[in-house]
Design a protein around this motif. Sequence first.
Motif, PDB file in Angstrom:
ATOM      1  N   ASN A  78      72.531  12.652  24.941  1.00 38.12           N
ATOM      2  CA  ASN A  78      71.579  13.593  24.374  1.00 38.12           C
ATOM      3  C   ASN A  78      71.544  13.458  22.847  1.00 38.12           C
ATOM      4  N   ALA A  79      72.714  13.314  22.224  1.00 38.32           N
ATOM      5  CA  ALA A  79      72.756  13.128  20.769  1.00 38.32           C
ATOM      6  C   ALA A  79      72.049  11.826  20.370  1.00 38.32           C
ATOM      7  N   LEU A  80      72.219  10.780  21.171  1.00 43.05           N
ATOM      8  CA  LEU A  80      71.526   9.518  20.902  1.00 43.05           C
ATOM      9  C   LEU A  80      70.016   9.689  21.051  1.00 43.05           C
ATOM     10  N   TYR A  81      69.591  10.435  22.078  1.00 51.70           N
ATOM     11  CA  TYR A  81      68.165  10.710  22.277  1.00 51.70           C
ATOM     12  C   TYR A  81      67.585  11.463  21.080  1.00 51.70           C
ATOM     13  N   VAL A  82      68.343  12.436  20.567  1.00 54.36           N
ATOM     14  CA  VAL A  82      67.884  13.200  19.402  1.00 54.36           C
ATOM     15  C   VAL A  82      67.780  12.288  18.183  1.00 54.36           C
ATOM     16  N   ILE A  87      67.110   9.129  18.210  1.00 52.81           N
ATOM     17  CA  ILE A  87      65.981   8.213  18.406  1.00 52.81           C
ATOM     18  C   ILE A  87      64.654   8.934  18.193  1.00 52.81           C
ATOM     19  N   THR A  88      64.510  10.102  18.813  1.00 52.38           N
ATOM     20  CA  THR A  88      63.216  10.789  18.801  1.00 52.38           C
ATOM     21  C   THR A  88      63.075  11.835  17.703  1.00 52.38           C
ATOM     22  N   GLY A  89      64.185  12.345  17.205  1.00 51.45           N
ATOM     23  CA  GLY A  89      64.131  13.380  16.182  1.00 51.45           C
ATOM     24  C   GLY A  89      64.053  14.789  16.738  1.00 51.45           C
ATOM     25  N   THR A  90      64.068  14.939  18.062  1.00 51.56           N
ATOM     26  CA  THR A  90      64.013  16.261  18.670  1.00 51.56           C
ATOM     27  C   THR A  90      64.750  16.232  20.004  1.00 51.56           C
ATOM     28  N   THR A 103      61.117  23.154  27.080  1.00 55.63           N
ATOM     29  CA  THR A 103      62.336  22.729  27.765  1.00 55.63           C
ATOM     30  C   THR A 103      63.042  21.642  26.966  1.00 55.63           C
ATOM     31  N   THR A 104      64.378  21.719  26.910  1.00 57.85           N
ATOM     32  CA  THR A 104      65.142  20.658  26.255  1.00 57.85           C
ATOM     33  C   THR A 104      65.328  19.493  27.222  1.00 57.85           C
ATOM     34  N   VAL A 105      65.697  18.358  26.679  1.00 59.87           N
ATOM     35  CA  VAL A 105      65.882  17.159  27.488  1.00 59.87           C
ATOM     36  C   VAL A 105      67.036  17.347  28.478  1.00 59.87           C
ATOM     37  N   VAL A 106      68.129  17.929  28.030  1.00 65.45           N
ATOM     38  CA  VAL A 106      69.279  18.135  28.921  1.00 65.45           C
ATOM     39  C   VAL A 106      68.909  19.074  30.061  1.00 65.45           C
ATOM     40  N   GLU A 107      68.158  20.123  29.781  1.00 66.95           N
ATOM     41  CA  GLU A 107      67.721  21.027  30.843  1.00 66.95           C
ATOM     42  C   GLU A 107      66.878  20.291  31.871  1.00 66.95           C
ATOM     43  N   ALA A 108      65.925  19.487  31.401  1.00 66.44           N
ATOM     44  CA  ALA A 108      65.055  18.741  32.314  1.00 66.44           C
ATOM     45  C   ALA A 108      65.855  17.745  33.148  1.00 66.44           C
ATOM     46  N   VAL A 109      66.817  17.079  32.521  1.00 64.60           N
ATOM     47  CA  VAL A 109      67.641  16.102  33.228  1.00 64.60           C
ATOM     48  C   VAL A 109      68.472  16.790  34.306  1.00 64.60           C
TER      49      VAL A 109
END
Length: 148
Positions: free
Chosen positions: A82-86, A88-91, A115-121
């Motif tokens: 998730n930190a890597l995703y943030v 890369i994308t900035g959010t 929705t946050t990415v972790v919630e969706a995952v």
Amino acid sequence: MRTETVTRAAGTHPAQALFASVVFVLMLLAALALWTAIPLGWIYIGSKVSHTQFPSEGPYFVVAMGIIVTVVVDAWLIGRLNALYVRITGTNRLAPMRPSWLKSMRDSSTPAGTTTVVEAVLIASVLLATLAFIAWFFLLAGSPLPNP
């Protein structure tokens, strides 16, 4: 003759979007392992540790501790992804998916409850694990009743 142009958000590169998608899929696989591969793997390991059909508490302890430790490591991995995703994308938020015909003319700002990415995952992994269990139960498990 008409030409169409493709516009991207500022700072978004196609390779960046592809890398973000790969990280998202890795997060989904790690989250799906929480409900499938980790428990089943440790039950298999516990069955191999036991030498009898009626084991003592040893194999049960191996299974319980193995699941707990592996889930903690997997949760740490999901957090790192998730930190890597943030980075890369900035959010860490997903863009709301809303058809244009449902949008109001005043819908220019993003809603606060996205929705946050972790919630969706995690939601997607629970749904996929539930569907896999239902498919196994009704299609592959067979009947526990004796054949007449």
